[in-house]
Motif scaffolding. Structure first.
Motif, mmCIF file in Angstrom:
data_model
loop_
_atom_site.group_PDB
_atom_site.id
_atom_site.type_symbol
_atom_site.label_atom_id
_atom_site.label_comp_id
_atom_site.label_asym_id
_atom_site.label_seq_id
_atom_site.Cartn_x
_atom_site.Cartn_y
_atom_site.Cartn_z
ATOM 1 N N HIS A 72 -2.341 9.852 0.948
ATOM 2 C CA HIS A 72 -3.495 8.958 0.802
ATOM 3 C C HIS A 72 -4.791 9.752 0.895
ATOM 4 O O HIS A 72 -5.746 9.508 0.135
ATOM 5 C CB HIS A 72 -3.435 7.884 1.881
ATOM 6 C CG HIS A 72 -4.567 6.903 1.845
ATOM 7 N ND1 HIS A 72 -4.890 6.174 0.722
ATOM 8 C CD2 HIS A 72 -5.476 6.551 2.800
ATOM 9 C CE1 HIS A 72 -5.928 5.396 0.978
ATOM 10 N NE2 HIS A 72 -6.307 5.609 2.225
ATOM 11 N N GLN A 73 -4.829 10.702 1.819
ATOM 12 C CA GLN A 73 -6.020 11.547 1.969
ATOM 13 C C GLN A 73 -6.247 12.379 0.717
ATOM 14 O O GLN A 73 -7.387 12.552 0.264
ATOM 15 C CB GLN A 73 -5.864 12.455 3.190
ATOM 16 C CG GLN A 73 -7.145 13.136 3.636
ATOM 17 C CD GLN A 73 -8.165 12.154 4.181
ATOM 18 O OE1 GLN A 73 -7.813 11.234 4.918
ATOM 19 N NE2 GLN A 73 -9.431 12.320 3.793
ATOM 20 N N ASP A 74 -5.160 12.902 0.134
ATOM 21 C CA ASP A 74 -5.286 13.693 -1.096
ATOM 22 C C ASP A 74 -5.803 12.831 -2.244
ATOM 23 O O ASP A 74 -6.581 13.298 -3.075
ATOM 24 C CB ASP A 74 -3.928 14.297 -1.466
ATOM 25 C CG ASP A 74 -4.048 15.337 -2.574
ATOM 26 O OD1 ASP A 74 -4.491 16.451 -2.282
ATOM 27 O OD2 ASP A 74 -3.710 15.013 -3.728
ATOM 28 N N ASN A 75 -5.375 11.570 -2.275
ATOM 29 C CA ASN A 75 -5.854 10.661 -3.316
ATOM 30 C C ASN A 75 -7.351 10.402 -3.189
ATOM 31 O O ASN A 75 -8.040 10.178 -4.195
ATOM 32 C CB ASN A 75 -5.106 9.323 -3.239
ATOM 33 C CG ASN A 75 -3.658 9.430 -3.690
ATOM 34 O OD1 ASN A 75 -3.279 10.379 -4.383
ATOM 35 N ND2 ASN A 75 -2.836 8.480 -3.291
ATOM 36 N N ARG A 76 -7.847 10.432 -1.971
ATOM 37 C CA ARG A 76 -9.266 10.117 -1.724
ATOM 38 C C ARG A 76 -10.164 11.344 -1.823
ATOM 39 O O ARG A 76 -11.356 11.207 -2.065
ATOM 40 C CB ARG A 76 -9.425 9.490 -0.332
ATOM 41 C CG ARG A 76 -8.795 8.122 -0.196
ATOM 42 C CD ARG A 76 -8.662 7.726 1.265
ATOM 43 N NE ARG A 76 -9.954 7.704 1.938
ATOM 44 C CZ ARG A 76 -10.750 6.660 2.005
ATOM 45 N NH1 ARG A 76 -10.405 5.533 1.408
ATOM 46 N NH2 ARG A 76 -11.901 6.723 2.658
ATOM 47 N N ASP A 77 -9.602 12.541 -1.614
ATOM 48 C CA ASP A 77 -10.422 13.753 -1.536
ATOM 49 C C ASP A 77 -10.411 14.530 -2.856
ATOM 50 O O ASP A 77 -10.559 13.955 -3.916
ATOM 51 C CB ASP A 77 -9.932 14.627 -0.385
ATOM 52 C CG ASP A 77 -10.184 13.968 0.974
ATOM 53 O OD1 ASP A 77 -11.009 13.051 1.030
ATOM 54 O OD2 ASP A 77 -9.541 14.373 1.954
ATOM 55 N N ILE A 88 0.512 4.196 -2.946
ATOM 56 C CA ILE A 88 -0.022 5.543 -2.698
ATOM 57 C C ILE A 88 0.718 6.613 -3.510
ATOM 58 O O ILE A 88 0.076 7.440 -4.167
ATOM 59 C CB ILE A 88 -0.011 5.846 -1.188
ATOM 60 C CG1 ILE A 88 -1.103 5.033 -0.496
ATOM 61 C CG2 ILE A 88 -0.218 7.335 -0.917
ATOM 62 C CD1 ILE A 88 -1.071 5.100 1.011
ATOM 63 N N GLU A 130 -0.293 6.219 -7.131
ATOM 64 C CA GLU A 130 -1.662 6.698 -7.351
ATOM 65 C C GLU A 130 -1.687 8.223 -7.401
ATOM 66 O O GLU A 130 -2.384 8.819 -8.222
ATOM 67 C CB GLU A 130 -2.572 6.189 -6.232
ATOM 68 C CG GLU A 130 -4.029 6.562 -6.417
ATOM 69 C CD GLU A 130 -4.914 6.065 -5.284
ATOM 70 O OE1 GLU A 130 -6.102 6.433 -5.258
ATOM 71 O OE2 GLU A 130 -4.405 5.314 -4.422
ATOM 72 N N HIS A 170 -7.941 16.069 -4.353
ATOM 73 C CA HIS A 170 -6.670 16.062 -5.090
ATOM 74 C C HIS A 170 -6.036 17.453 -5.157
ATOM 75 O O HIS A 170 -5.469 17.841 -6.181
ATOM 76 C CB HIS A 170 -6.855 15.529 -6.513
ATOM 77 C CG HIS A 170 -7.695 14.278 -6.594
ATOM 78 N ND1 HIS A 170 -7.464 13.177 -5.796
ATOM 79 C CD2 HIS A 170 -8.754 13.970 -7.369
ATOM 80 C CE1 HIS A 170 -8.344 12.238 -6.095
ATOM 81 N NE2 HIS A 170 -9.150 12.696 -7.034
ATOM 82 N N HIS A 230 -2.815 10.732 -10.520
ATOM 83 C CA HIS A 230 -3.758 11.849 -10.432
ATOM 84 C C HIS A 230 -3.181 13.097 -11.101
ATOM 85 O O HIS A 230 -3.907 13.851 -11.763
ATOM 86 C CB HIS A 230 -4.094 12.144 -8.975
ATOM 87 C CG HIS A 230 -5.078 11.187 -8.363
ATOM 88 N ND1 HIS A 230 -6.309 10.930 -8.911
ATOM 89 C CD2 HIS A 230 -5.002 10.417 -7.253
ATOM 90 C CE1 HIS A 230 -6.958 10.061 -8.166
ATOM 91 N NE2 HIS A 230 -6.182 9.729 -7.146
ATOM 92 N N LYS A 261 0.837 -1.207 0.000
ATOM 93 C CA LYS A 261 0.000 0.000 0.000
ATOM 94 C C LYS A 261 0.863 1.245 0.000
ATOM 95 O O LYS A 261 0.555 2.226 -0.702
ATOM 96 C CB LYS A 261 -0.906 -0.013 1.237
ATOM 97 C CG LYS A 261 -1.935 1.107 1.250
ATOM 98 C CD LYS A 261 -2.913 0.974 0.091
ATOM 99 C CE LYS A 261 -3.984 2.052 0.135
ATOM 100 N NZ LYS A 261 -4.899 1.956 -1.034
#
Length: 469
Positions: free
Chosen positions: A427-432, A302, A305, A434, A309, A298
């Motif tokens: 990881h948070q930026d990938n989920r939110d 990250i 990923e 960006h 983006h 993981k």
């Protein structure tokens, strides 16, 4: 007709399964139960009260102590050799504004003097300098990034009264250049007003004190680790007055950084004895090890990923301006996921491209990369214009123009290293929304748009044509 043995393929229409097929189905079901059991054990471990309480305790302790705070890491210079050399040189300089004279230089020389690689003349010279009976009328001279002409640029040079010269080559992550240590010894042996080869020494400073690979058989090289450096500076700081706390606190933080570099870590976490006992249970240890394997994967996924983006954002910009595949396309560099940006479609890695280079080592480069290593730009005027407009620099081996846009931007610190906090923020930026990836994409775009037409004219014509077919 015999049913296929591959369980992914449809079985025979026969109402009875082939015995081998039935056996395979049973194995698959057993594997599924085992995986479910492993996942359950991992979940139990994560939800264990000891782990939960430890995480909370760590957060409170870090809040109270700020133990992870380090001004060098906050400034993004923790892994930059030039900044290390300048700070070391500042401390070693008897005339430095720390106003502590030669206390740090003496500590370094005390570490150095017993080293067997020193010549007798150098050892005698250092002992004479350290002797309390000698009255020194002249101070030692410290020079950083000394240009020796054709021999190269040496990170640090110490010149003691009497002519002894001690050169220090500092490597944090970069490898040695071609014949680098050998070239420095050739300079030390060359005719110089300040000394001779017998009165010279060369220190190779690295995280682990490794041996150099570019020196010749006759070249004596003193190996020094960052842990050795921290010990020497610690000894020097111990002789400073208690009232010099601004200096000693800075040196303490630097020594902490040096020791972390020596062990290959940017942060240190103390083991929790209760959790260690928890892991004595074989089932819990198995779950933890399985989880650790998944965690490593993981942590690798990250950053990739995040890069994708950035690539997606750049392709959206290309499509909006009608440049997508005409011939530009955003992509990861083939074979290197730490370099990504906009290049020629179909020839991304073999043509000029505007890219990010980020290995999460404390710096980020954004610029126009050369068509291939070692090639010179055919338009010096374009190259000079890039450098002037974007306040960048050139590197004819790799870059037409390269910039470091995030030198003083703490808000993008998650892009600079691979600490746990940075990985979580990425990881948070990938989920939110960006926000970080969009900001990095904008830096590439700002450098790409003003020059893309003129760079395209320099591109390999056959590559450009083939990409548009």
């Amino acid at each position: 007709m015999t049913p296929p043995l591959n369980p992914d393929l449809p079985a025979s229409n026969s109402p009875h399964l082939h015995p081998v097929q039935a056996l395979l189905n049973e194995v698959i079901a057993l594997q599924g139960r085992q995986q479910a059991q492993q996942t359950r054990r991992a979940r139990e471990l994560l939800q264990h009260p000891l782990v939960h309480d430890w995480v909370l305790t760590e957060k409170v302790r870090r809040r109270l102590t700020s133990e992870r705070h380090n001004i060098f890491e906050a400034l993004g210079v923790a892994h930059k050799e030039n900044y290390h050399s300048r700070f070391i040189g500042y401390l070693l300089n008897p005339s430095g504004e720390h106003d502590q004279g030669d206390v740090f230089l003496r500590a370094l020389l005390q570490w150095l003097v017993p080293h067997p690689a020193l010549s007798p003349m150098v050892r005698d010279s250092i002992n004479a300098y350290l002797s309390p009976l000698v009255v020194r009328r002249t101070q030692a001279r410290i020079t950083t990034e000394l240009d020796t002409g054709g021999y190269g640029r040496i990170d640090l040079v110490i010149e003691l009264p009497g002519g002894t010269t001690i050169a220090i080559e500092n490597k944090v992550y970069a490898g040695e250049q071609d014949e680098q240590l050998g070239r420095y010894w050739k300079w030390l042996r060359s005719p110089r007003p300040s000394g001779t080869a017998e009165n010279s020494a060369l220190i190779f400073l690295t995280p682990d004190g490794r041996a150099g690979t570019t020196s010749e058989a006759q070249d004596a090289v003193v190996r020094m680790s960052y842990s050795d450096l921290a010990h020497a500076l610690e000894q020097g700081a111990a002789t400073c007055p208690a009232t010099a706390s601004p200096l000693t606190q800075s040196v303490s933080q630097y020594n902490h950084l040096c020791r972390n570099i020596a062990i290959g870590s940017s942060t240190m976490t103390k083991p929790n004895s209760d959790i260690q006992k928890l892991l004595d249970d074989p089932a819990q240890l198995e779950a933890a090890l399985m989880l650790a394997e998944q965690l490593d994967e993981k942590k690798k996924a990250i950053p990739k990923e995040f890069a994708l983006h950035v690539v997606e954002c750049l392709n959206q910009k290309l499509q909006a301006t009608g440049l997508y595949q005409k011939p530009w396309i955003a992509s990861l560099e083939p074979g290197n996921e730490y370099i990504y940006g906009i290049g020629v479609d179909g020839a991304f890695g073999s043509n000029y491209r505007c890219v990010v280079e980020n290995y999460f080592k404390g710096w980020i480069n954004v610029g126009w990369r050369n068509a291939s290593q070692g090639t010179l730009c055919e338009s010096p005027a374009l190259q000079n214009e890039m450098v002037k407009q974007k306040r960048g620099k050139t590197d004819n081996n790799w870059w037409l123009c390269v910039t470091e846009p995030f030198k003083n931007a703490p808000e993008v610190s998650p892009l600079m290293d691979k600490t746990s906090a940075s990985v979580i923020q990425l990881h948070q930026d990938n989920r939110d929304a960006h926000a970080l990836s969009q900001r990095l994409a904008q830096e590439v775009w700002t450098l790409f748009i003003p020059f893309q037409e003129r760079v395209l004219a320099l591109s390999n014509p056959s590559a450009a044509v083939s990409s548009s077919i």
